[in-house]
Design a protein around this motif. Sequence first.
Motif: not given
Length: 256
Positions: A202, A204-207, A209-210, A213, A218
């Motif tokens: 996943e 695109d999940s917040d985790r 992506r975090q 970064r 990437r």
Amino acid sequence: MELDLTGRRVLVTGAGQGVGLAIAEAFAGAGATVVVNDLDPARTQAAVERIAAGGGRATASAFDVTDPVAVADAVAACGPVDVLVNNAGNAGAEGFGGRGPFAESDPQDWEPFIRVNLYGAMHCSRAVLPGMIESGWGRLITIVSDAGRIGDPGSAAYSAAKAGSAGLTRALARENGRFGITANNLSLGTMRTDATEALWSEPDSDRARQILRNYAIRRPGDPGDAGAVAVFLATEHASWITGQTLPLNGGYSFAL
Ligand SMILES: NC(=O)c1ccc[n+]([C@@H]2O[C@H](COP(=O)([O-])OP(=O)(O)OC[C@H]3O[C@@H](n4cnc5c(N)ncnc54)[C@H](O)[C@@H]3O)[C@@H](O)[C@H]2O)c1
């Protein structure tokens, strides 16, 4: 530039899955005969069959890298090792002793990390070095972690164990260069392996992506990235690279 290791025997520890398996496959793809080690005999055998199905040459050698007698017996049985990849490692699972705030840790929790990541590399290097010295050629490649290079909060034991094995590599590089032996570390950032698949499936999940970064490139590391660099380090093209720690981390951190 050819990356041909035909005629070389390569022992890869912890090669039943993940990064170690990819490294073993890369060496087999370069023509080497690979001795696949893992703690788990079934996993070891499955890796050998997978390499053979891809047209490579491999044999299984299940042993525990923390057991010096088992390591010595296995190396004696497989014949002289030209290239050793110290990959077997233990980062510890969340909630496992040794992960969490250092101030709350128990010294005993450190043992599994030191035994596998540091002593494992020590036992295996000791077992193969006499043969390398005798033949006047050898490659020691140790898989370390950015946790050991720059520190990882909550992973003091793992960070210290990996930094220790990186220091062992540097000492072995200085001591054995005159015998035609190089010793280097590959310092990995976050890889996409079975253990982390849930996270990277996943992206695109917040985790996810975090985490990404912090990486100039990437994406998480692919185990194949480690395989390609390990093979290069074992060739003649890399014969003047020794005592180094190569960051393989998509730009998470840089070596100056
Ligand atoms: N996956 C990552 O993101 C990452 C990041 C930095 C460094 N690393 C390092 O890369 C190496 C491989 O990591 P991975 O993610 O593929 O690990 P993994 O846990 O998926 O696989 C490690 C393998 O080593 C074997 N092993 C464990 N202890 C052993 C022992 N005592 N003797 C023999 N075999 C043993 C296990 O059975 C397993 O098959 C490790 O040294 C790890 O510390 C991994």
